[in-house]
Design an enzyme around this catalytic site. Sequence first.
Site, mmCIF file in Angstrom:
data_model
loop_
_atom_site.group_PDB
_atom_site.id
_atom_site.type_symbol
_atom_site.label_atom_id
_atom_site.label_comp_id
_atom_site.label_asym_id
_atom_site.label_seq_id
_atom_site.Cartn_x
_atom_site.Cartn_y
_atom_site.Cartn_z
ATOM 1 N N ARG A 217 0.852 -1.204 0.000
ATOM 2 C CA ARG A 217 0.000 0.000 0.000
ATOM 3 C C ARG A 217 0.881 1.246 0.000
ATOM 4 O O ARG A 217 0.567 2.250 -0.617
ATOM 5 C CB ARG A 217 -0.948 -0.031 1.211
ATOM 6 C CG ARG A 217 -2.100 -1.029 1.033
ATOM 7 C CD ARG A 217 -3.133 -0.911 2.139
ATOM 8 N NE ARG A 217 -2.674 -1.489 3.382
ATOM 9 C CZ ARG A 217 -2.993 -2.713 3.826
ATOM 10 N NH1 ARG A 217 -3.798 -3.480 3.119
ATOM 11 N NH2 ARG A 217 -2.526 -3.156 4.959
ATOM 12 N N PHE A 234 -11.379 -5.809 -5.650
ATOM 13 C CA PHE A 234 -11.344 -6.637 -4.435
ATOM 14 C C PHE A 234 -10.861 -5.748 -3.286
ATOM 15 O O PHE A 234 -9.888 -6.052 -2.598
ATOM 16 C CB PHE A 234 -10.414 -7.844 -4.598
ATOM 17 C CG PHE A 234 -10.672 -8.668 -5.832
ATOM 18 C CD1 PHE A 234 -11.678 -9.632 -5.834
ATOM 19 C CD2 PHE A 234 -9.934 -8.478 -6.994
ATOM 20 C CE1 PHE A 234 -11.912 -10.411 -6.968
ATOM 21 C CE2 PHE A 234 -10.166 -9.240 -8.126
ATOM 22 C CZ PHE A 234 -11.157 -10.207 -8.111
ATOM 23 N N ASP A 256 -16.054 -4.345 -4.556
ATOM 24 C CA ASP A 256 -16.019 -5.556 -3.735
ATOM 25 C C ASP A 256 -17.433 -6.117 -3.678
ATOM 26 O O ASP A 256 -18.407 -5.374 -3.839
ATOM 27 C CB ASP A 256 -15.516 -5.226 -2.319
ATOM 28 C CG ASP A 256 -14.942 -6.447 -1.602
ATOM 29 O OD1 ASP A 256 -13.709 -6.538 -1.464
ATOM 30 O OD2 ASP A 256 -15.734 -7.318 -1.173
ATOM 31 N N ASP A 306 -6.360 -7.329 -6.120
ATOM 32 C CA ASP A 306 -5.910 -8.064 -4.922
ATOM 33 C C ASP A 306 -6.977 -9.085 -4.534
ATOM 34 O O ASP A 306 -7.640 -8.939 -3.494
ATOM 35 C CB ASP A 306 -5.636 -7.070 -3.779
ATOM 36 C CG ASP A 306 -5.063 -7.770 -2.560
ATOM 37 O OD1 ASP A 306 -4.497 -8.874 -2.706
ATOM 38 O OD2 ASP A 306 -5.178 -7.216 -1.449
ATOM 39 N N CYS A 346 -2.512 -14.278 -3.481
ATOM 40 C CA CYS A 346 -2.178 -14.736 -2.128
ATOM 41 C C CYS A 346 -2.352 -16.247 -2.006
ATOM 42 O O CYS A 346 -2.406 -16.780 -0.912
ATOM 43 C CB CYS A 346 -2.998 -13.994 -1.083
ATOM 44 S SG CYS A 346 -4.763 -14.256 -1.266
#
Length: 402
Positions: A217, A234, A256, A306, A346
């Site tokens: 970030r 996201f 989102d 993300d 991730c």
Amino acid sequence: MADHTSGKLLVHLKSGKEKSLLRKHPWIFSGAIQAVEGNQAPGETVEVFSSKGEFLARGAYSPQSRIPVKVWTFREDEPVDESFFEEKIKQAMLLRKKIFSGKLPDAYRLVYAESDELPGLIVDLYGPYAVCQFTSAGTDRFKELISAILLRYAPEGVYERSDVDSRLKDGLELRTGLLCGKSFPDALPFMENGIRFTCRPKDGHKTGFYLDQRINRRLLMESAAGAEEVLNCFSYTGGFGLAALKGGARSVLNVDTSASALEIAAEQASMNGFSPDQFKTLQADVFQYLRSCRDSRKTFDLIILDPPKFAENFVHRERAARGYKDINLLAMKLLRPGGKLFTFSCSGAMDRDLFGKVVDSAAADAKVNFRITGYLSQGPDHPVSSAFPEGLYLKGISGIAL
Ligand code: SAH
């Protein structure tokens, strides 16, 4: 409480299966085990021996798991007792102080499981509060003892967020609630990179916030100046979106599927003095939204991708790779000339190489001349032990479409 140091429970490995342990890898898979002797209760401390009868390690036993032993220590003279956990947590704190050169942030990960030689324990600190996950039979067994130690680092309270599926593999039920302290607030305020956040430790994702993305970030903040329109896909509670505005972007759209995450995102934007014109939210499926932008020829100066884990394990790797390809290809097409992309995965099962290939082929298929400007990872408070490369899960690529 049972005596955890007597070595009543013994695990004997098959011949040749001690090699990974000699390299200090802390997992013992069921296929490596020749025989188990003694009281096989979940979480019991077990002593592990090679086929030749040499002591190898002391670990936590989990009869149901495909990894029935996770190692606590490779030292024969180190019992697994209160001072063991005191020492490991102290070492974790010393490492964080080194990582941050003494200037600890408001919110950071104090204990990152295997990377801190405490398999199955995650502890995130938000100021004087700790939120933890006990993800294995071993840590679950020592929960009271561990949370009492954590109170020294988090004097206001310790809260459990053990509502993670990995517990099911160890035959444990999902649990949440206060472990130590008088009460625990629903919202915890903290600062990150000069931005005011409030996380929701009781019902937010993970322990309430994605602390692993802090450095990314920050990087985004440093490269957002001048961006007229930013798309934060996201977004969760808008961490990247707020970083973009703080870094000088003019406006950001946060997308989102979670209405509650977007509500918190909007609250945080106003807490930081940003107007709804600058910080917009949209409850939508990112896949669909990106397609609708492609069809209507909408473009952006900066896009963040993300997504949540698309692959739980290697079996789902192919399908996950297609998901990543899909969103990256669409995002590439929506970038204005000179536009920037920050894209992440991730999923531990997607390694860096595979993720890199997905992004490269997305650029090729979108016919974008893409320059990679950064290979990104999880923050340093989520360190990776060189004995346990599985600890690396977050991968990112930043780049510019020429
Ligand atoms: N970037 C965030 C963390 C993202 S977590 C941060 O820095 O805090 C992933 C988010 O994706 C979650 O908030 C989840 O609600 C959302 N999500 C999952 N699937 C989605 C989909 N198909 N479309 C839009 N959002 C989705």
